[in-house]
Write a protein that holds these residues in place. Structure first.
Motif, PDB file in Angstrom:
ATOM      1  N   LYS A  44       0.841  -1.208   0.000  1.00  0.00           N
ATOM      2  CA  LYS A  44       0.000   0.000   0.000  1.00  0.00           C
ATOM      3  C   LYS A  44       0.872   1.253   0.000  1.00  0.00           C
ATOM      4  O   LYS A  44       0.602   2.219  -0.711  1.00  0.00           O
ATOM      5  CB  LYS A  44      -0.895   0.024   1.244  1.00  0.00           C
ATOM      6  CG  LYS A  44      -2.082  -0.898   1.154  1.00  0.00           C
ATOM      7  CD  LYS A  44      -2.973  -0.739   2.384  1.00  0.00           C
ATOM      8  CE  LYS A  44      -3.962  -1.892   2.421  1.00  0.00           C
ATOM      9  NZ  LYS A  44      -4.621  -2.041   3.709  1.00  0.00           N
ATOM     10  N   PHE A  45       1.899   1.216   0.831  1.00  0.00           N
ATOM     11  CA  PHE A  45       2.787   2.382   0.944  1.00  0.00           C
ATOM     12  C   PHE A  45       3.413   2.729  -0.409  1.00  0.00           C
ATOM     13  O   PHE A  45       3.400   3.880  -0.845  1.00  0.00           O
ATOM     14  CB  PHE A  45       3.898   2.111   1.976  1.00  0.00           C
ATOM     15  CG  PHE A  45       5.017   3.107   1.901  1.00  0.00           C
ATOM     16  CD1 PHE A  45       4.891   4.359   2.492  1.00  0.00           C
ATOM     17  CD2 PHE A  45       6.186   2.826   1.187  1.00  0.00           C
ATOM     18  CE1 PHE A  45       5.905   5.304   2.391  1.00  0.00           C
ATOM     19  CE2 PHE A  45       7.194   3.765   1.077  1.00  0.00           C
ATOM     20  CZ  PHE A  45       7.055   5.003   1.676  1.00  0.00           C
ATOM     21  N   ARG A  46       3.935   1.723  -1.096  1.00  0.00           N
ATOM     22  CA  ARG A  46       4.698   2.004  -2.317  1.00  0.00           C
ATOM     23  C   ARG A  46       3.808   2.486  -3.466  1.00  0.00           C
ATOM     24  O   ARG A  46       4.308   3.008  -4.462  1.00  0.00           O
ATOM     25  CB  ARG A  46       5.517   0.771  -2.727  1.00  0.00           C
ATOM     26  CG  ARG A  46       6.690   0.524  -1.766  1.00  0.00           C
ATOM     27  CD  ARG A  46       7.692  -0.459  -2.334  1.00  0.00           C
ATOM     28  NE  ARG A  46       7.192  -1.818  -2.379  1.00  0.00           N
ATOM     29  CZ  ARG A  46       7.345  -2.724  -1.409  1.00  0.00           C
ATOM     30  NH1 ARG A  46       7.998  -2.406  -0.301  1.00  0.00           N
ATOM     31  NH2 ARG A  46       6.865  -3.940  -1.533  1.00  0.00           N
ATOM     32  N   ALA A  47       2.505   2.318  -3.312  1.00  0.00           N
ATOM     33  CA  ALA A  47       1.594   2.801  -4.362  1.00  0.00           C
ATOM     34  C   ALA A  47       1.288   4.290  -4.220  1.00  0.00           C
ATOM     35  O   ALA A  47       0.698   4.891  -5.110  1.00  0.00           O
ATOM     36  CB  ALA A  47       0.293   1.991  -4.306  1.00  0.00           C
ATOM     37  N   ILE A  48       1.684   4.886  -3.105  1.00  0.00           N
ATOM     38  CA  ILE A  48       1.236   6.265  -2.836  1.00  0.00           C
ATOM     39  C   ILE A  48       2.103   7.374  -3.462  1.00  0.00           C
ATOM     40  O   ILE A  48       1.570   8.306  -4.061  1.00  0.00           O
ATOM     41  CB  ILE A  48       1.061   6.489  -1.310  1.00  0.00           C
ATOM     42  CG1 ILE A  48      -0.018   5.537  -0.766  1.00  0.00           C
ATOM     43  CG2 ILE A  48       0.685   7.949  -1.021  1.00  0.00           C
ATOM     44  CD1 ILE A  48      -0.125   5.518   0.749  1.00  0.00           C
ATOM     45  N   PRO A  49       3.430   7.344  -3.354  1.00  0.00           N
ATOM     46  CA  PRO A  49       4.216   8.494  -3.853  1.00  0.00           C
ATOM     47  C   PRO A  49       3.956   8.805  -5.332  1.00  0.00           C
ATOM     48  O   PRO A  49       3.855   7.899  -6.152  1.00  0.00           O
ATOM     49  CB  PRO A  49       5.665   8.044  -3.630  1.00  0.00           C
ATOM     50  CG  PRO A  49       5.590   7.073  -2.504  1.00  0.00           C
ATOM     51  CD  PRO A  49       4.294   6.331  -2.724  1.00  0.00           C
ATOM     52  N   GLU A  50       3.817  10.096  -5.632  1.00  0.00           N
ATOM     53  CA  GLU A  50       3.459  10.524  -6.995  1.00  0.00           C
ATOM     54  C   GLU A  50       4.518  11.448  -7.581  1.00  0.00           C
ATOM     55  O   GLU A  50       4.841  12.474  -6.973  1.00  0.00           O
ATOM     56  CB  GLU A  50       2.137  11.303  -6.971  1.00  0.00           C
ATOM     57  CG  GLU A  50       0.927  10.466  -6.647  1.00  0.00           C
ATOM     58  CD  GLU A  50      -0.309  11.351  -6.491  1.00  0.00           C
ATOM     59  OE1 GLU A  50      -0.403  12.386  -7.191  1.00  0.00           O
ATOM     60  OE2 GLU A  50      -1.151  11.005  -5.657  1.00  0.00           O
ATOM     61  N   PRO A  51       5.005  11.134  -8.788  1.00  0.00           N
ATOM     62  CA  PRO A  51       5.985  12.012  -9.440  1.00  0.00           C
ATOM     63  C   PRO A  51       5.508  13.459  -9.575  1.00  0.00           C
ATOM     64  O   PRO A  51       6.290  14.388  -9.371  1.00  0.00           O
ATOM     65  CB  PRO A  51       6.177  11.358 -10.814  1.00  0.00           C
ATOM     66  CG  PRO A  51       5.922   9.909 -10.566  1.00  0.00           C
ATOM     67  CD  PRO A  51       4.811   9.883  -9.537  1.00  0.00           C
ATOM     68  N   ALA A  52       4.224  13.663  -9.892  1.00  0.00           N
ATOM     69  CA  ALA A  52       3.740  15.036 -10.108  1.00  0.00           C
ATOM     70  C   ALA A  52       3.864  15.871  -8.838  1.00  0.00           C
ATOM     71  O   ALA A  52       4.172  17.062  -8.888  1.00  0.00           O
ATOM     72  CB  ALA A  52       2.285  15.001 -10.581  1.00  0.00           C
ATOM     73  N   ARG A  53       3.645  15.228  -7.688  1.00  0.00           N
ATOM     74  CA  ARG A  53       3.782  15.957  -6.427  1.00  0.00           C
ATOM     75  C   ARG A  53       5.244  16.294  -6.140  1.00  0.00           C
ATOM     76  O   ARG A  53       5.551  17.360  -5.603  1.00  0.00           O
ATOM     77  CB  ARG A  53       3.257  15.106  -5.272  1.00  0.00           C
ATOM     78  CG  ARG A  53       1.751  15.099  -5.165  1.00  0.00           C
ATOM     79  CD  ARG A  53       1.351  14.175  -4.015  1.00  0.00           C
ATOM     80  NE  ARG A  53      -0.075  14.237  -3.810  1.00  0.00           N
ATOM     81  CZ  ARG A  53      -0.659  15.095  -2.961  1.00  0.00           C
ATOM     82  NH1 ARG A  53       0.066  15.921  -2.238  1.00  0.00           N
ATOM     83  NH2 ARG A  53      -1.968  15.108  -2.838  1.00  0.00           N
ATOM     84  N   LEU A  54       6.121  15.351  -6.482  1.00  0.00           N
ATOM     85  CA  LEU A  54       7.553  15.610  -6.276  1.00  0.00           C
ATOM     86  C   LEU A  54       7.972  16.830  -7.082  1.00  0.00           C
ATOM     87  O   LEU A  54       8.696  17.709  -6.608  1.00  0.00           O
ATOM     88  CB  LEU A  54       8.381  14.379  -6.694  1.00  0.00           C
ATOM     89  CG  LEU A  54       8.170  13.117  -5.851  1.00  0.00           C
ATOM     90  CD1 LEU A  54       8.782  11.913  -6.545  1.00  0.00           C
ATOM     91  CD2 LEU A  54       8.777  13.289  -4.458  1.00  0.00           C
ATOM     92  N   ARG A  55       7.491  16.876  -8.313  1.00  0.00           N
ATOM     93  CA  ARG A  55       7.825  17.988  -9.192  1.00  0.00           C
ATOM     94  C   ARG A  55       7.301  19.320  -8.646  1.00  0.00           C
ATOM     95  O   ARG A  55       8.038  20.303  -8.579  1.00  0.00           O
ATOM     96  CB  ARG A  55       7.220  17.719 -10.584  1.00  0.00           C
ATOM     97  CG  ARG A  55       7.534  18.783 -11.596  1.00  0.00           C
ATOM     98  CD  ARG A  55       6.731  18.575 -12.892  1.00  0.00           C
ATOM     99  NE  ARG A  55       6.831  19.781 -13.689  1.00  0.00           N
ATOM    100  CZ  ARG A  55       7.736  19.977 -14.640  1.00  0.00           C
ATOM    101  NH1 ARG A  55       8.581  19.027 -14.953  1.00  0.00           N
ATOM    102  NH2 ARG A  55       7.798  21.110 -15.291  1.00  0.00           N
ATOM    103  N   ASP A  56       6.051  19.328  -8.212  1.00  0.00           N
ATOM    104  CA  ASP A  56       5.465  20.565  -7.676  1.00  0.00           C
ATOM    105  C   ASP A  56       6.215  21.042  -6.433  1.00  0.00           C
ATOM    106  O   ASP A  56       6.481  22.232  -6.270  1.00  0.00           O
ATOM    107  CB  ASP A  56       3.988  20.347  -7.304  1.00  0.00           C
ATOM    108  CG  ASP A  56       3.110  20.208  -8.543  1.00  0.00           C
ATOM    109  OD1 ASP A  56       3.625  20.473  -9.663  1.00  0.00           O
ATOM    110  OD2 ASP A  56       1.932  19.816  -8.401  1.00  0.00           O
ATOM    111  N   MET A  57       6.550  20.088  -5.568  1.00  0.00           N
ATOM    112  CA  MET A  57       7.250  20.480  -4.340  1.00  0.00           C
ATOM    113  C   MET A  57       8.651  20.998  -4.652  1.00  0.00           C
ATOM    114  O   MET A  57       9.134  21.929  -4.013  1.00  0.00           O
ATOM    115  CB  MET A  57       7.326  19.302  -3.365  1.00  0.00           C
ATOM    116  CG  MET A  57       5.985  19.002  -2.705  1.00  0.00           C
ATOM    117  SD  MET A  57       6.139  17.888  -1.284  1.00  0.00           S
ATOM    118  CE  MET A  57       6.481  16.341  -2.086  1.00  0.00           C
ATOM    119  N   MET A  58       9.314  20.377  -5.662  1.00  0.00           N
ATOM    120  CA  MET A  58      10.640  20.878  -6.025  1.00  0.00           C
ATOM    121  C   MET A  58      10.552  22.313  -6.534  1.00  0.00           C
ATOM    122  O   MET A  58      11.374  23.167  -6.184  1.00  0.00           O
ATOM    123  CB  MET A  58      11.298  19.991  -7.085  1.00  0.00           C
ATOM    124  CG  MET A  58      12.650  20.548  -7.532  1.00  0.00           C
ATOM    125  SD  MET A  58      13.482  19.573  -8.790  1.00  0.00           S
ATOM    126  CE  MET A  58      14.130  18.249  -7.772  1.00  0.00           C
TER     127      MET A  58
END
Ligand SMILES: [Zn+2]
Length: 757
Positions: A44-58
């Motif tokens: 369940k954990f590994r399904a959560i992180p999203e590339p788009a969020r990483l990009r926005d936060m960067m």
């Protein structure tokens, strides 16, 4: 859109493989039953992180320069704290007040035979918006250089490491009273002014040669990822191999009322002024040097003839700094444990940068935040880690691991009692999952790597690492665990591992992208999204890898340390040290023979004379006996612990297969076992620390006194041999043997307790 497709594919691979394959082997430290529950939560954990969020936060965190003391550094810390809080964590900011010098005057000019005034300014790039934020950018400089106003001849010293000065000495070239110019690389930058001052230089310039990270490696920014002509590398030059952190408060937290050294007494400031420059500024200075041409291995990529100097040219270097205190903002977030709440799993990444710092450190920071969001979501769904999880976003890493060191020093007692492990990340890119750290965690992290899908090859990150080793023809790649490297320094794990003896690992993807923007204004969102992990799939993989590591450590029934890997590693180190003694002895003998035979005199070119090297007294035989005995005890104890672990694990499996409701036999003993295991890295500390740098206490790992970031394993012994300090060697052998014996005794206790359960 591409991001979405990739994400579906990766998830599909994760979801399908376990169902099609037979039940995976139970996780280390878990029973068959607890392992199944753990794997479900991890999936369940590994399904959560999203590339788009990483990009926005960067984009958000790197939008403005955010070095120590800047307005955006504080704003980022507050924003990060609020993110953790919104994920359901108990988050706060801890502050420290530290020495952080910033330049008020920088002059570098050639005054004879011709004149040249160095630009010392990185130009704005059209199309890259953040490069124009000049008012907020720190100028190019090296932090913890002393003030100075010096004029002298210039001498080129290659990388400026001790061997380079031996070469100069053989040619009769002295740097006394001179300003030296060294290339970046070959050692950590802080070593260069240290060694230059030891040889009598009055100033030090460090430049980025284009062969190393400029056009030699590809097109320069903004056409490509490499360093443009006026790009320069900022960075700390404090004597970090002596101690990191605030130079004014060694060994204690830099709290408001801490006792502080006077700036003039601070031992880790440089002895001479030092300034980093671009290859654009270095070229006219180097081109003006006369004297013999340097050997081929000294030459760089500039279109000039590289010469030693000095010559008629004279250089003027003037530096002045504001030596004020600045406030650090460490963000500390907690997720409480249940049954083992007083045991801490700590995970950190720094948030401060030299300028905008999209790669260094935001690429790692955003992965950490995505992990925290995912763990917070699981928590809301009912997941409860046994142990307390602490997520830290450090300030002040760049000037010298300030935020992590001061926090670790301020909380040293509770950390010594409660910390299980420290996991660090920093910059992240595309490619291979690099892991370095404590060898008691080597086998465990191999297990984690096998459960992380590499986004480019769609095999596991472990499999991809193994394939890379096979391509290189590494004979060890097929058998058992892949080896992890040892940690030197260069990021925030140092205070935890080498000062407090907390088992630590540093993780990050890399190896597929080249770049020349390190610590410049060009390390920004534009560069990262054009030339690095532009789809952020490796950011997601990093979050998956580190988050999985945290979850396993936080909920294992028995802490998942495997000491046979540690014992095997110590055997390798001892072998290396014995060989090192013999190769040193042979080299010194051979040299003596060549000098006796006058061969240097005979081959000397009278027009370009090179003298004989200086002779060294050959080493005596050392007494490795205590160390050989200790490593055997450690191997035996590690094997004994493995046997006890297997017996425990099998007995747990039998209970569940019966379906009988066993009343968790030995639960109390498991707590006792874990209390021993938590101390297993602690007992590897040397009570009095390393010679001349007692802040560093680990007997197996330290940054090299003359390499900086580069690790020296069994550093007390190794550096005594490398530096010809023969009379120290037997004493250092005895000290390391003492820690290995203590480790063996602890493991025997843990094995007995585990068996009794
Ligand atoms: Zn960094």
């Amino acid at each position: 859109m591409r991001t979405l497709l990739l994400s579906v594919f990766a998830l599909g691979a994760l979801a399908v493989l376990p169902a099609a394959a037979p039940e995976p082997t139970p996780l280390r430290g878990f029973t068959a039953q607890s392992s199944r529950a753990q794997r479900e939560w991890e999936t369940k954990f590994r399904a959560i992180p999203e590339p788009a969020r990483l990009r926005d936060m960067m984009q958000r965190l790197s939008a403005r320069p955010h070095h120590v003391g800047s307005p955006y550094d504080k704003q980022n810390a507050e924003w990060i704290r609020d993110q953790y809080a919104s994920y359901g964590w108990d988050a706060k900011i801890e502050t420290f007040d530290v020495l952080f010098p910033t330049p008020t005057e920088r002059v570098l000019e050639m005054v004879a035979p011709t004149t040249y005034k160095a630009v010392l300014q990185e130009p704005t790039v059209a199309g890259d918006p953040t490069t124009s934020q000049r008012a907020e950018q720190l100028p190019t400089y090296n932090a913890y250089s002393v003030d100075g106003d010096v004029t002298g001849p210039l001498v080129f010293v290659n990388y400026g490491v001790p061997a380079d000065y031996e070469e100069l000495e053989r040619r009769g070239i002295s740097v006394k009273g001179a300003i030296v110019i060294a290339k970046y690389g070959g050692s950590w930058r802080g070593i260069k002014p240290k060694v230059a001052a030891e040889h009598g230089a009055v100033g030090c310039l460090i430049y980025s040669d284009p062969a190393d990270d400029g056009y030699g490696g590809g097109a320069v920014f903004p056409k490509g990822p490499m360093r443009p002509p006026q790009g320069a590398q900022r960075g700390s030059v404090a004597d970090m191999p002596t101690y990191p952190g605030d130079p004014l408060t060694p060994g204690v937290g830099a709290t408001k009322d801490a006792k502080r050294l006077d700036v003039r007494q601070a031992p880790t400031l440089t002895k001479i002024p030092v300034l980093p420059i671009s290859y654009g500024d270095a070229q006219p200075l180097l081109a003006a040097l006369t004297g013999p041409v340097v050997p081929e291995r000294w030459r760089g990529g500039l279109p000039i003839t590289y010469r030693f100097g000095p010559g008629a040219s004279r250089v003027h270097l003037k530096l002045k700094f504001d030596f004020g205190l600045k406030t650090l903002y460490d963000v500390i977030a907690r997720l409480p444990g249940t049954t083992e709440a007083d045991q801490w799993i700590i995970r950190g990444n720094h948030h401060d940068a030299w300028v905008n710092g999209a790669e260094d450190p935001i690429s790692g920071q955003v992965a950490e935040l995505e992990e925290a969001r995912a763990l917070g979501m699981l928590y809301k769904q009912g997941w409860r880690p046994k142990r307390t999880i602490i997520y830290a976003s450090w300030d002040g890493e760049e000037p010298g691991l300030l935020g992590s060191t001061e926090w670790a020093e301020a909380h040293a007692d509770s950390l010594a009692a409660q910390a299980v492990a420290y996991l660090n990340t920093d910059s992240n890119g595309r490619g291979y999952l690099g892991v370095e750290g404590s060898h008691s965690l080597e086998s465990f992290i191999n297990g984690v790597e096998k459960d992380i899908v590499d986004p480019e090859s769609n095999v596991s990150s472990w499999k991809r690492n193994q394939a890379a080793l096979l391509v290189r023809g590494d004979p060890d790649a097929r058998a058992g665990d892949l080896r992890i490297g040892a940690l030197g320094s260069g990021s925030d794990f140092t205070p935890f591992l080498q000062h407090l003896g907390i088992a630590s690992m540093n993780l990050g993807y890399g190896g597929e992208d080249n770049g020349g923007i390190y610590h410049s204004i060009y390390d920004d969102f534009y560069w990262y999204t054009h030339f690095s992990d532009s789809t952020f799939v490796y950011g997601r993989a990093l979050a998956q890898a580190v988050g999985t590591t945290v979850m396993r450590l936080a909920s294992a029934d028995v802490l998942p340390f495997v000491f046979t890997n540690l014992a095997e590693t110590t055997h390798r180190y001892v072998d290396e040290l014995q060989k090192l003694r013999d190769t040193r002895a042979k080299a010194i003998d051979d040299e003596r023979q060549r000098v006796t035979d006058s061969v240097y005199a005979i081959v000397r070119d009278p027009r370009d004379p090179v003298g004989a090297p200086r002779l060294v007294t050959p080493p005596p035989r050392f007494d490795f006996g205590p160390l050989l005995d200790a490593q055997d005890s450690l191997s035996a104890a590690a094997a004994q612990f493995e046997k006890a672990y297997t017996a425990w694990h099998d007995s747990q499996g039998a209970t569940t297969q019966d379906g009988s409701q066993a009343s968790e036999p030995g639960a109390a003993n498991l707590a006792e076992v874990n209390r021993r295991l938590l101390r297993a890295e602690r007992v590897l500390l040397l009570k009095d620390g390393l010679k001349n740098r007692s802040w560093y206490k680990h007997s197996l790992y330290a940054p090299g006194f003359y390499t900086g970031y580069g690790v020296k394993t069994m550093p007390g012994i190794r550096e005594a041999i490398e530096q010809n300090e023969w009379s120290d060697v037997n004493g250092e052998i005895a000290r390391v043997a003492g820690t290995l014996n203590a480790e063996a005794a602890l493991l025997k206790e843990a094995a007995a307790l585990l068996k009794a359960g």
